[in-house]
Design a protein around this motif. Structure first.
Motif, PDB file in Angstrom:
ATOM      1  N   ALA A  16       0.829  -1.211   0.000  1.00  0.00           N
ATOM      2  CA  ALA A  16       0.000   0.000   0.000  1.00  0.00           C
ATOM      3  C   ALA A  16       0.861   1.258   0.000  1.00  0.00           C
ATOM      4  O   ALA A  16       0.559   2.225  -0.705  1.00  0.00           O
ATOM      5  CB  ALA A  16      -0.931  -0.004   1.205  1.00  0.00           C
ATOM      6  N   ALA A  17       1.944   1.263   0.787  1.00  0.00           N
ATOM      7  CA  ALA A  17       2.829   2.436   0.827  1.00  0.00           C
ATOM      8  C   ALA A  17       3.467   2.676  -0.538  1.00  0.00           C
ATOM      9  O   ALA A  17       3.569   3.815  -1.000  1.00  0.00           O
ATOM     10  CB  ALA A  17       3.897   2.247   1.898  1.00  0.00           C
ATOM     11  N   GLY A  18       3.902   1.607  -1.188  1.00  0.00           N
ATOM     12  CA  GLY A  18       4.464   1.750  -2.532  1.00  0.00           C
ATOM     13  C   GLY A  18       3.424   2.142  -3.555  1.00  0.00           C
ATOM     14  O   GLY A  18       3.713   2.890  -4.505  1.00  0.00           O
ATOM     15  N   ALA A  19       2.194   1.661  -3.368  1.00  0.00           N
ATOM     16  CA  ALA A  19       1.112   1.996  -4.288  1.00  0.00           C
ATOM     17  C   ALA A  19       0.778   3.480  -4.251  1.00  0.00           C
ATOM     18  O   ALA A  19       0.356   4.058  -5.249  1.00  0.00           O
ATOM     19  CB  ALA A  19      -0.131   1.169  -3.959  1.00  0.00           C
ATOM     20  N   LEU A 214       9.234  -0.445  -3.020  1.00  0.00           N
ATOM     21  CA  LEU A 214       9.138   0.973  -2.684  1.00  0.00           C
ATOM     22  C   LEU A 214       8.568   1.155  -1.277  1.00  0.00           C
ATOM     23  O   LEU A 214       9.058   1.971  -0.491  1.00  0.00           O
ATOM     24  CB  LEU A 214       8.249   1.701  -3.695  1.00  0.00           C
ATOM     25  N   GLY A 215       7.515   0.393  -0.991  1.00  0.00           N
ATOM     26  CA  GLY A 215       6.860   0.518   0.300  1.00  0.00           C
ATOM     27  C   GLY A 215       7.746   0.122   1.459  1.00  0.00           C
ATOM     28  O   GLY A 215       7.660   0.698   2.551  1.00  0.00           O
ATOM     29  N   GLN A 216       8.612  -0.868   1.249  1.00  0.00           N
ATOM     30  CA  GLN A 216       9.545  -1.266   2.304  1.00  0.00           C
ATOM     31  C   GLN A 216      10.497  -0.124   2.656  1.00  0.00           C
ATOM     32  O   GLN A 216      10.901   0.032   3.805  1.00  0.00           O
ATOM     33  CB  GLN A 216      10.350  -2.487   1.861  1.00  0.00           C
ATOM     34  N   SER A 230      15.948   7.092  -0.977  1.00  0.00           N
ATOM     35  CA  SER A 230      15.731   5.645  -0.935  1.00  0.00           C
ATOM     36  C   SER A 230      14.901   5.159  -2.117  1.00  0.00           C
ATOM     37  O   SER A 230      14.985   3.993  -2.495  1.00  0.00           O
ATOM     38  CB  SER A 230      15.036   5.255   0.370  1.00  0.00           C
ATOM     39  N   SER A 231      14.097   6.028  -2.711  1.00  0.00           N
ATOM     40  CA  SER A 231      13.199   5.608  -3.788  1.00  0.00           C
ATOM     41  C   SER A 231      13.877   5.539  -5.149  1.00  0.00           C
ATOM     42  O   SER A 231      13.303   5.011  -6.100  1.00  0.00           O
ATOM     43  CB  SER A 231      12.014   6.583  -3.873  1.00  0.00           C
ATOM     44  N   GLY A 232      15.091   6.080  -5.240  1.00  0.00           N
ATOM     45  CA  GLY A 232      15.775   6.085  -6.521  1.00  0.00           C
ATOM     46  C   GLY A 232      15.267   7.164  -7.454  1.00  0.00           C
ATOM     47  O   GLY A 232      15.536   7.125  -8.667  1.00  0.00           O
ATOM     48  N   VAL A 318      10.436  12.758  -8.918  1.00  0.00           N
ATOM     49  CA  VAL A 318      10.137  11.973 -10.115  1.00  0.00           C
ATOM     50  C   VAL A 318      10.957  10.694 -10.092  1.00  0.00           C
ATOM     51  O   VAL A 318      12.176  10.730  -9.859  1.00  0.00           O
ATOM     52  CB  VAL A 318      10.422  12.771 -11.404  1.00  0.00           C
ATOM     53  N   LEU A 319      10.284   9.564 -10.324  1.00  0.00           N
ATOM     54  CA  LEU A 319      10.940   8.259 -10.419  1.00  0.00           C
ATOM     55  C   LEU A 319      10.832   7.754 -11.850  1.00  0.00           C
ATOM     56  O   LEU A 319       9.886   8.107 -12.574  1.00  0.00           O
ATOM     57  CB  LEU A 319      10.271   7.244  -9.492  1.00  0.00           C
ATOM     58  N   PRO A 320      11.772   6.918 -12.289  1.00  0.00           N
ATOM     59  CA  PRO A 320      11.674   6.367 -13.649  1.00  0.00           C
ATOM     60  C   PRO A 320      10.398   5.548 -13.812  1.00  0.00           C
ATOM     61  O   PRO A 320      10.014   4.785 -12.929  1.00  0.00           O
ATOM     62  CB  PRO A 320      12.913   5.475 -13.764  1.00  0.00           C
ATOM     63  N   GLY A 321       9.750   5.727 -14.951  1.00  0.00           N
ATOM     64  CA  GLY A 321       8.579   4.927 -15.276  1.00  0.00           C
ATOM     65  C   GLY A 321       8.985   3.573 -15.838  1.00  0.00           C
ATOM     66  O   GLY A 321      10.175   3.279 -15.998  1.00  0.00           O
ATOM     67  N   PRO A 322       8.017   2.735 -16.155  1.00  0.00           N
ATOM     68  CA  PRO A 322       8.329   1.408 -16.696  1.00  0.00           C
ATOM     69  C   PRO A 322       9.083   1.501 -18.017  1.00  0.00           C
ATOM     70  O   PRO A 322       8.734   2.291 -18.898  1.00  0.00           O
ATOM     71  CB  PRO A 322       6.947   0.777 -16.899  1.00  0.00           C
TER      72      PRO A 322
END
Length: 352
Positions: A16-19, A214-216, A230-232, A318-322
């Protein structure tokens, strides 16, 4: 990225946190599904299958919630909606799914595949059709691959079940939105089952595992700087929100924007249910399908499109997308800025 092999009750909070991150400021609150699933998973788990581990004869049904997150909170699911919509689609097509997958890996739908798998007693596939949250069905990777969604079935609270067939992707979007807009406000949607090869070639792999990983990291941190590191992701700027313009869908204006001051620059973040693009002094510096988010610099909490307000101090992360979207430039027509009426090419982190 480590891969999930099963989802247990103890994993729900991290997913849920990553979501929330992959929700890009929208997609609904995943904690709603966490609270529904927690008592059902105290003594059981849901098997997770990677796309490349699917047997050749597998049939995978994409599922999720469509409609208003507010309506969902006001009229909670009974728990039968996913089973009902899947049963209706099976009757219509004669194809029984051997696994399910969520069609949207951000927001509350990140857990909808788990809920459906639990209801049907089958595994969930570690993939989705977006890699983040986005507002419409015509953004799905299946559409980018030139495939149709229909038939689709919609199960709404109260027992109404509708089959939509014989229309293209945009027709399915219009039909489904019209139905829920005139009835309950939300529903559980099932899309025609696809085979293993289609999942491997036309879907976004690893979204559930990405949300969990991500949530971890972000779920245990309080500082926005720690979360960003931490999220990159990349911090595009920090500053105080000077103005927020909300969208007016009833007036044909579906986009809004957030204006904030960063040092001597002005940053503008566009959104349509989810955050889409970031521009600094008029220069586009980040766009969908990358993961565009806002963080409250005082609390470290991710900020939604609905809650962001004037005077709030935020960081634009901003994080990299798929990678799937960037592999073929034609796919970006479905999820890039122009898909939302923003006249600019996609500006992606990996390309930079």
């Amino acid at each position: 990225m480590s891969r999930l092999h099963a989802v247990r009750e103890a994993d729900l909070d991290a997913i849920a946190a990553g979501a929330v991150v992959l929700g890009c400021g929208g997609g609904g609150d995943p904690r709603l599904f966490v609270e529904m699933l927690r008592p059902l998973m105290t003594s059981t788990s849901v098997e997770v299958i990677a796309p490349d581990q699917l047997p050749s004869g597998a049939m995978i049904m994409p599922v999720g919630i469509v409609g208003s997150a507010l309506a969902l909170e006001e009229q909670l699911p009974s728990g039968h909606e996913f089973a009902d919509t899947a049963a209706a689609l099976t009757r219509w097509t004669g194809k029984r799914p051997t696994a399910v997958m969520t069609f949207e890996g951000g927001g509350l739908n990140a857990l909808s595949g788990i809920a459906a798998a639990l209801a049907l007693g089958i595994p969930v596939v570690d993939a989705d059709l977006l890699g983040r949250a986005m507002p419409r069905l015509d953004h799905f990777s299946l559409a980018a691959a030139g495939l149709e969604l229909c038939p689709v079935t919609l199960a709404q609270p109260g027992g109404l079940i509708t089959v939509v067939d014989g229309v293209d992707v945009l027709g399915a979007e219009v039909a489904v939105r019209s139905l829920i807009g005139r009835t309950s406000g939300w529903g559980a949607l099932a899309i025609a089952s696809i085979d293993a090869r289609t999942v491997q070639e036309a879907c976004i792999p690893g979204t559930l595992s990405r949300a969990y990983e991500l949530g971890q990291h972000v779920g245990t941190l309080g500082s926005w700087r720690e979360i960003a590191e931490s999220s990159g992701g990349r911090v595009m700027g920090t500053g105080r929100v000077r103005a927020v313009r909300r969208s007016r869908p009833n007036a044909g204006d579906r986009r809004g924007n957030v204006i904030l001051e960063h040092d001597s620059a002005v940053i503008r973040v566009e959104f349509e249910s989810e955050f889409l693009t970031v521009a600094s002094d008029g220069e586009m510096i980040a766009t969908c399908p990358d993961i565009v988010t806002l963080l409250d610099v005082r609390t470290g909490a991710f900020v939604s499109c609905e809650s962001v307000h004037q005077g709030q101090d935020v960081a634009v992360l901003v994080l990299p997308g798929p990678q799937w979207w960037a592999e073929d430039v034609s796919r970006l027509k479905v999820v890039g800025p122009r898909a939302f009426g923003i006249d600019h090419d996609a500006v992606l982190m990996e390309a930079q």
